[in-house]
Design a protein around this motif. Structure first.
Motif, PDB file in Angstrom:
ATOM      1  N   HIS A   1     -16.221  -1.163 -25.913  1.00 15.04           N
ATOM      2  CA  HIS A   1     -16.074  -2.076 -24.784  1.00 15.04           C
ATOM      3  C   HIS A   1     -16.979  -3.305 -24.890  1.00 15.04           C
ATOM      4  O   HIS A   1     -16.735  -4.303 -24.214  1.00 15.04           O
ATOM      5  CB  HIS A   1     -16.345  -1.334 -23.465  1.00 15.04           C
ATOM      6  CG  HIS A   1     -17.584  -0.500 -23.511  1.00 15.04           C
ATOM      7  ND1 HIS A   1     -17.607   0.768 -24.041  1.00 15.04           N
ATOM      8  CD2 HIS A   1     -18.842  -0.763 -23.104  1.00 15.04           C
ATOM      9  CE1 HIS A   1     -18.837   1.263 -23.946  1.00 15.04           C
ATOM     10  NE2 HIS A   1     -19.595   0.353 -23.387  1.00 15.04           N
TER      11      HIS A   1
ATOM     12  N   GLU B   1      -8.469   5.028 -20.734  1.00 12.11           N
ATOM     13  CA  GLU B   1      -9.049   3.891 -21.457  1.00 12.11           C
ATOM     14  C   GLU B   1      -8.107   2.682 -21.466  1.00 12.11           C
ATOM     15  O   GLU B   1      -8.559   1.536 -21.433  1.00 12.11           O
ATOM     16  CB  GLU B   1      -9.369   4.330 -22.890  1.00 12.11           C
ATOM     17  CG  GLU B   1     -10.403   3.462 -23.577  1.00 12.11           C
ATOM     18  CD  GLU B   1     -10.785   3.991 -24.955  1.00 12.11           C
ATOM     19  OE1 GLU B   1     -10.461   5.151 -25.285  1.00 12.11           O
ATOM     20  OE2 GLU B   1     -11.411   3.206 -25.711  1.00 12.11           O
TER      21      GLU B   1
ATOM     22  N   ARG C   1      -8.569   0.917 -18.221  1.00 13.26           N
ATOM     23  CA  ARG C   1      -9.941   0.397 -18.119  1.00 13.26           C
ATOM     24  C   ARG C   1     -10.112  -0.812 -19.039  1.00 13.26           C
ATOM     25  O   ARG C   1     -10.694  -1.828 -18.652  1.00 13.26           O
ATOM     26  CB  ARG C   1     -10.931   1.505 -18.479  1.00 13.26           C
ATOM     27  CG  ARG C   1     -12.369   1.133 -18.236  1.00 13.26           C
ATOM     28  CD  ARG C   1     -13.275   2.344 -18.314  1.00 13.26           C
ATOM     29  NE  ARG C   1     -13.450   2.828 -19.667  1.00 13.26           N
ATOM     30  CZ  ARG C   1     -12.990   3.974 -20.142  1.00 13.26           C
ATOM     31  NH1 ARG C   1     -12.311   4.799 -19.352  1.00 13.26           N
ATOM     32  NH2 ARG C   1     -13.193   4.339 -21.395  1.00 13.26           N
ATOM     33  N   ASN C   2      -9.596  -0.717 -20.266  1.00  9.11           N
ATOM     34  CA  ASN C   2      -9.661  -1.865 -21.192  1.00  9.11           C
ATOM     35  C   ASN C   2      -8.964  -3.078 -20.585  1.00  9.11           C
ATOM     36  O   ASN C   2      -9.481  -4.196 -20.613  1.00  9.11           O
ATOM     37  CB  ASN C   2      -8.959  -1.545 -22.516  1.00  9.11           C
ATOM     38  CG  ASN C   2      -9.758  -0.641 -23.448  1.00  9.11           C
ATOM     39  OD1 ASN C   2      -9.251  -0.214 -24.459  1.00  9.11           O
ATOM     40  ND2 ASN C   2     -11.003  -0.337 -23.108  1.00  9.11           N
TER      41      ASN C   2
ATOM     42  N   VAL D   1     -16.700  -1.902 -13.830  1.00  7.68           N
ATOM     43  CA  VAL D   1     -15.965  -1.162 -14.862  1.00  7.68           C
ATOM     44  C   VAL D   1     -16.910  -0.103 -15.420  1.00  7.68           C
ATOM     45  O   VAL D   1     -17.946  -0.433 -15.996  1.00  7.68           O
ATOM     46  CB  VAL D   1     -15.493  -2.108 -15.988  1.00  7.68           C
ATOM     47  CG1 VAL D   1     -14.578  -1.379 -16.960  1.00  7.68           C
ATOM     48  CG2 VAL D   1     -14.785  -3.332 -15.414  1.00  7.68           C
ATOM     49  N   ASN D   2     -16.550   1.133 -15.220  1.00  6.73           N
ATOM     50  CA  ASN D   2     -17.445   2.233 -15.593  1.00  6.73           C
ATOM     51  C   ASN D   2     -16.976   2.859 -16.906  1.00  6.73           C
ATOM     52  O   ASN D   2     -15.994   3.579 -16.949  1.00  6.73           O
ATOM     53  CB  ASN D   2     -17.435   3.278 -14.464  1.00  6.73           C
ATOM     54  CG  ASN D   2     -18.391   4.425 -14.738  1.00  6.73           C
ATOM     55  OD1 ASN D   2     -19.027   4.478 -15.796  1.00  6.73           O
ATOM     56  ND2 ASN D   2     -18.489   5.347 -13.788  1.00  6.73           N
ATOM     57  N   HIS D   3     -17.716   2.573 -17.968  1.00  4.01           N
ATOM     58  CA  HIS D   3     -17.333   3.110 -19.282  1.00  4.01           C
ATOM     59  C   HIS D   3     -17.983   4.458 -19.553  1.00  4.01           C
ATOM     60  O   HIS D   3     -17.905   4.960 -20.664  1.00  4.01           O
ATOM     61  CB  HIS D   3     -17.728   2.124 -20.387  1.00  4.01           C
ATOM     62  CG  HIS D   3     -17.043   0.801 -20.291  1.00  4.01           C
ATOM     63  ND1 HIS D   3     -15.736   0.605 -20.649  1.00  4.01           N
ATOM     64  CD2 HIS D   3     -17.483  -0.409 -19.839  1.00  4.01           C
ATOM     65  CE1 HIS D   3     -15.394  -0.663 -20.445  1.00  4.01           C
ATOM     66  NE2 HIS D   3     -16.438  -1.287 -19.949  1.00  4.01           N
TER      67      HIS D   3
ATOM     68  N   GLY E   1     -15.254   6.619 -15.912  1.00  2.00           N
ATOM     69  CA  GLY E   1     -14.170   5.993 -16.669  1.00  2.00           C
ATOM     70  C   GLY E   1     -13.270   5.103 -15.839  1.00  2.00           C
ATOM     71  O   GLY E   1     -12.237   4.654 -16.337  1.00  2.00           O
ATOM     72  N   GLY E   2     -13.634   4.825 -14.609  1.00  2.00           N
ATOM     73  CA  GLY E   2     -12.742   4.100 -13.703  1.00  2.00           C
ATOM     74  C   GLY E   2     -13.172   2.663 -13.450  1.00  2.00           C
ATOM     75  O   GLY E   2     -14.206   2.188 -13.936  1.00  2.00           O
ATOM     76  N   VAL E   3     -12.359   1.978 -12.659  1.00  2.00           N
ATOM     77  CA  VAL E   3     -12.611   0.575 -12.324  1.00  2.00           C
ATOM     78  C   VAL E   3     -12.460   0.415 -10.817  1.00  2.00           C
ATOM     79  O   VAL E   3     -11.581   1.030 -10.204  1.00  2.00           O
ATOM     80  CB  VAL E   3     -11.593  -0.356 -13.032  1.00  2.00           C
ATOM     81  CG1 VAL E   3     -11.847  -1.816 -12.679  1.00  2.00           C
ATOM     82  CG2 VAL E   3     -11.633  -0.164 -14.540  1.00  2.00           C
TER      83      VAL E   3
END
Ligand code: GLA
Length: 676
Positions: free
Chosen positions: A290, A332, A335-336, A634-636, A667-669
């Protein structure tokens, strides 16, 4: 000249992908458009590789299938980004014009059968490419489905330069325009060295393979010429489209990730497109994919001058052209996509809509995979379409940056020429490392070209600007004097635009602003690390590798010394107070975590507050609209994160009120609309 699009190609955020229906019987098209509606697709890119179908024989056109396709898409409310198919001329073209196939530096002519086999100096290619673009524009220039023109595909890949005789002649023409006289060229290239003086223009060749290293000025100019040759073909097509299809914006898909393309000067290209668009593919095996994504997005926005841009391609899952094509993990994909939107993209498009059954890319992921609609990827594709619909209102808002990174493709080219102090130093690696360090401090950055206005930024970072004109140094000096804070990496400001060392001690262009000179470069052995000690004492735990040098302070204070290595005892990291600002110099290669220690101090100088309440790998980016501002979180990471909100707002993906601590799922936004 580019047109300023009166409107973004589609309302809200664009969603869709490359659509290659010519690979399928027409019965499948009906299913495609039905599924596009289900997924919320608003735009598809069509016809990028279709020249051989559209013009099966010289001058014989078959537009029937494309007529039906555009009508069908329009009936279903899907807009079209129409490709000019000029990245793959048909076989008949090469039969007539074998000279349009490109030649490598070693003199090998590449063959038809892949794509992008183009000598960009070929008059026959230019004529054919503008010809097919004109036929398309005449036929579809006012079609109601048409939203955007997509010229060619990824200029610069897979072929970025041609070394044939036609290119040689074109290079000489380019050189005559640049230098006017042979004397000026001889001086610029330093041909007094090794007896390379030219007495006639006809003697000049492309920088083909030579017994030992060739002339660096010649090689640098060839890189410039090659970028310009491609740009000439782009603008020729663009001008045809503007003339025959007025008001419709024209783009071509860039690859701003430094790992994906080196050969195009995107600062120059960004000015010529109506809409900047970008293709980004993860380096799938990298640990923090990311970070590179964010950097490419920031570069795209920056070459667009901060204006809206569009992610025209990325992947739903694995690509098929890397050594090991790791698939994206659940979540992903979305999220990307939203990470690009956070950084200014007005949508998210993919390569490609439906997976190919044949050809070189049949193992590449797609929106509609071989597995069909009963698949995780399809469900996530449908989810993303709905999410982008909920975010439509962010269209037109502008990203707010905290700092700038000075970056220049031409300096990168110069830096990569042969016979440098060490082969272990790479400008793009330094850009990546500085970017990562800024990212880890949760700073959103714009990239700036040398000479661009910097007063909006309290902090400017210069990762490795080997080539810098004297004016660039002057400009940076004024920036610091007026209160800016500058951080400069080693091997910056060394040569001018002709790859000639600035007179006097290094770093010629930056001596004044940095308040130091460099007496000697002292590169390190492979794998060698040298510890640094803070001048104020105390355990710093900082070490460098690859590079050290003999720094002589001339006004700058030493903040860290070399504790060991060839520069032991000398200054390693310095700070120069100048006017109302300060200029930091980092004379060795620091890993991002160590760079952080320098950036922490520089940020303090710049009055930038620490954002250490934000967890690592949780991005927070702001887009400012006319009425509202949008906070993207944005949580990676694999854990829920909390992001403090300055004021209450509404979370757009859930529709719920948000205040205090915003919870962002693992993993969310989350995207919060905050009234301004
Ligand atoms: C590039 C090209 C596409 C496709 C993808 C595959 O971005 O533009 O045509 O080949 O790569 O990843």
């Amino acid at each position: 000249m580019p047109v300023t699009p009166t409107r973004f190609p589609v309302p809200g955020l664009a969603y869709g992908g490359d659509y290659n229906p010519e690979q399928w019987p027409e019965e499948v098209w009906a299913e495609d458009v039905a599924l596009m509606r289900e997924a919320g697709v608003t735009m598809v890119s069509v016809g990028i590789f279709s020249w051989a179908l559209l013009e099966p024989a010289p001058g014989v056109h078959d537009f029937g299938w494309l007529d039906r396709l555009l009508d069908l898409l329009h009936q279903h409310g899907v807009a079209v980004d129409l490709g000019t198919p000029t990245v793959v001329p048909p076989a008949w073209f090469y039969q007539r014009h074998p000279e349009a196939l490109p030649v490598t530096r070693d003199g090998q002519r590449l063959a038809f059968g892949g794509r992008g086999a183009i000598c960009h100096s070929s008059p026959a290619y230019r004529e054919a490419a503008t010809g097919i673009a004109a036929r398309l524009a005449e036929r579809y220039g006012r079609h109601p489905a048409l939203a955007l023109w997509h010229v060619h595909n990824e200029y610069g890949a897979p072929v970025s330069a041609c070394y044939c005789e036609v290119s040689a002649a074109d290079f000489r023409r380019w050189l005559r325009e640049r230098y006017r006289t042979l004397d000026a060229l001889n001086e610029a290239w330093g041909t007094a060295f090794w007896g390379q003086r030219y007495g006639e223009w006809e003697q000049i060749q492309p920088p083909r393979r030579t017994p030992t290293t060739g002339n660096p000025g010649q090689a640098l100019d060839y890189a410039r010429f090659s970028s310009d040759a491609m740009l000439g073909n782009f603008t020729a097509e663009r001008d045809v489209l503007h003339r025959l299809s007025p008001g419709v914006p024209v783009t071509t898909n860039f690859m701003t990730a430094l790992s994906q393309c080196q050969s195009v000067d995107y600062w120059a290209w960004g000015r010529e497109v109506d809409l900047v668009s970008n293709d980004h593919y993860l380096v799938a095996e990298a640990e923090r994919t990311h970070v590179n994504l964010a950097m490419s997005a920031d570069l795209s926005r920056s070459v667009a001058g901060g204006a809206p841009w569009l992610l025209l391609e990325h992947s739903t899952g694995a690509v098929n052209w890397q050594p090991r094509n790791l698939a994206k993990r659940p979540g992903e994909l979305g999220r990307n996509s939203l990470a690009h939107v956070a950084r200014g993209s007005e949508g998210a498009m993919f390569f490609q809509w439906r997976a190919s059954r044949f050809g070189a890319e049949k193992f590449h992921s797609s929106m509609l995979p071989h597995a069909g609609t009963d698949s995780r990827i399809w469900r996530e594709v449908v989810q993303l379409g709905a999410d982008l619909g909920r975010l439509a209102e962010v269209n037109g808002s502008r990203v707010r940056a905290d700092a700038a990174v000075l970056w220049d493709w031409q300096s990168w080219w110069a830096q990569d020429l042969e016979w440098r102090p060490t082969e272990d130093h790479r400008a793009d690696e330094r850009a990546d490392a500085f970017y990562e360090a800024l990212y880890d401090r949760h700073l959103t950055v714009d990239f700036a070209r040398p000479g661009a206005p910097l007063d909006a930024y309290p902090l400017v970072v210069v990762p490795a600007l080997y080539l810098a004109e004297a004016e660039t140094g002057e400009h940076l000096r004024r920036y610091v004097e007026q209160g800016g804070v500058l951080v400069v990496s080693y091997f910056s400001g060394i040569v001018d635009g002709t790859d000639t060392v600035h007179p006097g001690p290094h770093p010629g262009a930056l001596r004044d602003v940095l308040g130091l000179t460099v007496e000697e470069f002292l590169p390190l052995r492979a794998g060698q690390r040298v510890a640094l000690t803070a001048a104020t004492g105390g355990a710093a735990g900082v070490s460098g590798d690859v590079w050290s040098e003999a720094v002589v302070p001339r006004g700058a204070e030493t903040v860290w010394h070399y504790a060991e290595g060839p520069a032991a005892g000398g200054p390693a990291i310095t700070r120069h107070r100048l006017g109302a600002g300060s200029a930091w110099y980092v004379s060795t290669r620091l890993a991002p975590a160590d760079l952080d220690q320098v950036l922490a101090r520089a940020c303090r100088d710049a009055g930038i507050r620490d954002r250490d309440q934000l967890p690592r790998d949780v991005e927070v980016v702001h887009r400012e609209g006319e009425r509202d501002s949008y906070l993207f979180a944005v949580n990676h990471t694999a854990a829920e994160a909390r992001v403090p909100l300055e004021r209450p707002g509404t979370e757009l993906l859930t529709g719920e009120p948000a205040a205090g601590q915003l919870r962002v799922p693992a993993g969310g936004v989350r995207v919060v609309r905050l009234p301004r």
